[in-house]
Design a protein around this motif. Structure first.
Motif: not given
Ligand SMILES: [Zn+2]
Length: 202
Positions: A5-10, A15-16, A27-28, A35-38
């Motif tokens: 899935a794609l995630i946008a950096c807040h 988009l990555q 995940a950075s 930090t995107l998510y851990r």
């Protein structure tokens, strides 16, 4: 996860693609390092266990006296609910409502929502209107203020200690531990893990 899935950096909106993380990994963002998510290992199981503990503490905290006041040879014990009741009767209705909402109603809503969402998920099911319950859980979070309540109680006890003998009750200790457990729930619950499990079922 072949089709990541794609995630946008807040922070920077880049988009990555999401990548699977090792246990406890973070995940950075490749551009800004945010930090995107851990990865929270066993997030939902841990949250459920903490929720069970919190429910038990909450019941104890509301069934036993918070504090006893020794005045002229008499000891007056009071529970949280009695305090709300007394405030209401003494025409401090707004304070009574605030105490009730932040220390009784919101924790009940939060813990109830967690049980509603996580217990069925554990056996591979989701109950109807779970999206609504999930939203309620998020809306309730900022309003649960057990820690503010604890601070208020401690300040009042220090002040009262000049006037009367103060005997901390079982409920006070339960509230103190409940405060820590609620914080642990907030840190452990991983919405990504929750939605991943829900999606896997549908
Ligand atoms: Zn970024």
């Amino acid at each position: 996860m072949a089709d990541a899935a794609l995630i946008a950096c807040h922070e920077c909106d880049l988009l990555q693609r999401e990548a699977a993380l090792p246990r406890g990994g973070v995940a950075s963002c490749v551009r800004c390092g945010a930090t995107l998510y851990r990865s929270h290992p066993d997030s939902l199981e841990r949250t459920l266990a903490l929720t069970a503990g919190a429910i038990l503490l909450f019941i104890i905290a509301n069934s036993f006296p918070i504090v006893g006041l020794a005045l002229q040879g008499q000891v007056i014990n009071t529970t949280l609910y009695n305090t709300v009741h007394t405030l209401w009767d003494e025409d401090m209705k707004s304070v009574a409502t605030l105490v009730f909402v932040t220390t009784i109603a919101m924790p009940v809503l939060q813990l109830g929502a967690l049980v509603y969402l996580l217990v069925p998920l554990r056996i591979g099911r989701v109950l109807p209107h779970f999206e609504l319950v999930y939203r309620a859980l998020h809306a309730a979070q900022p309003w649960g203020m057990v820690e503010v309540f604890m601070l208020g109680v401690i300040v009042s006890l220090v002040k009262l200690a000049h006037l009367a003998g103060v005997v901390p009750g079982i409920a006070l200790w339960s509230f103190a531990v409940l405060m820590l457990v609620m914080a642990a729930i907030a840190a452990t619950f991983d919405p990504r893990a929750f939605w991943a499990q829900v999606e896997a079922l549908q």
